[in-house]
Write an enzyme that holds these catalytic residues in place. Sequence first.
Site, short mmCIF file in Angstrom:
data_model
loop_
_atom_site.label_atom_id
_atom_site.label_comp_id
_atom_site.label_asym_id
_atom_site.label_seq_id
_atom_site.Cartn_x
_atom_site.Cartn_y
_atom_site.Cartn_z
N CYS A 67 -3.37 6.13 -1.89
CA CYS A 67 -3.97 5.42 -2.80
C CYS A 67 -3.83 6.06 -4.19
CB CYS A 67 -5.24 4.98 -2.62
SG CYS A 67 -6.13 3.77 -3.82
N HIS B 292 -8.40 -1.05 8.52
CA HIS B 292 -7.35 -0.86 7.68
C HIS B 292 -7.38 0.91 7.56
CE1 HIS B 292 -4.77 -1.06 3.93
NE2 HIS B 292 -5.47 -0.15 3.53
N ASP C 295 0.82 -1.12 0.12
CA ASP C 295 0.03 0.11 -0.16
C ASP C 295 0.77 1.21 0.04
OD1 ASP C 295 -2.20 1.49 -0.02
OD2 ASP C 295 -3.08 0.72 1.88
#
Length: 302
Positions: free
Chosen positions: A242, A209, A18
């Site tokens: 992201c 998360h 990530d």
Amino acid sequence: MGKTAAETVKIVEVGPRDGLQSEPYTIPTSIKVELINRLADAGLKIIETTSFVSDRAIPQLSDAEAVYAQLDKRDDVQYPALVPNEKGYARARQAGINHIAIFTAASEAFNQHNINCSIEEAMARFYPVVASAQADGVTVRGYVSTVMGCPYQGKVPISDVVRVAESLYEAGCYEISLGDTIGVGTAKQAQALIRAIAESIPIDKLAVHFHDTYGQALANIYACLDLGIRTIDSSVAGLGGCPYARGATGNVATEDVVYMLNGMGLATGIDLHALAQTGRWIAAELGRPASRAGSAILKRHQ
Ligand code: HMG
Ligand code: MG
């Protein structure tokens, strides 16, 4: 907080995936491999390693095969990878991966941007992946993204998150990780979400998360621990973001989470000092600041 529940917490380290998927340039494979090996040395037992996605979508992780091949793989550490479809699954298996994660959002708009399909289409892509995984003895984790807000649609109804989480669980995921992809949630919202999902999925099958855009991740994690959550995704040095959620910052830093858990008497098996050193090293490699707790720990031990 009462001490009736289990006294250990499982940390799923997601920094190498990530974190590094969001860097503006591609990190050399050797640095990725060293990062994962150092995290294993620090006691992390589950380290999300990479993604077998389209390299047009995420060029930062186009060396997925090479990263996995070059790791010092330990028997007591799991090295899962993200898989978006059958092609990704075939690549992951060819590489030797034994643990995968599939991912879809609770918001239609986010899914279209992230994986170019609707939630329903994403699930249809996943069924054959999960069937193959079950036949091959590969474990499958499921992510639900945008559980507390979406960069495109704004609010995401809890009922939508519940529905997607249930679909992934019923499809055969052993654990459902709830992603506050853009880090907008707050503590009571997080608790309402957990309470709603825990009506149909056992709480020990849920993970949180949380990205830390508004500095709320630790508070949200604490609120979820209070309800019995015992699996937390985090990212060394708070790396991440992201690529499809502009402005979203990294995941909560693993160092900060472990410091908090140590103070609460919840064991993780992680050597916080070694973790802080790894955090400082990777942050320096990427030209980023180290985490708050990581920096403070190293200063205290100077
Ligand atoms: P698409 O363009 O709709 O797919 O992408 P397609 O099936 O039409 O294929 C297009 C091209 O990609 C083809 O190549 C395929 O072969 C290739 P061409 O024939 O044009 O040369 N392709 C692949 N190549 C390598 N590996 C594959 C693969 N699949 C197709 N697996 C697709 C759909 C899902 C593939 C694409 O959108 C994609 O890879 N997206 C990945 C997005 C991503 O990784 N996002 C970040 C992870 S999610 C996240 O960070 C959230 C999370 O942390 C939780 C949270 O915070 O909430 C998990
Ligand atoms: Mg994430």
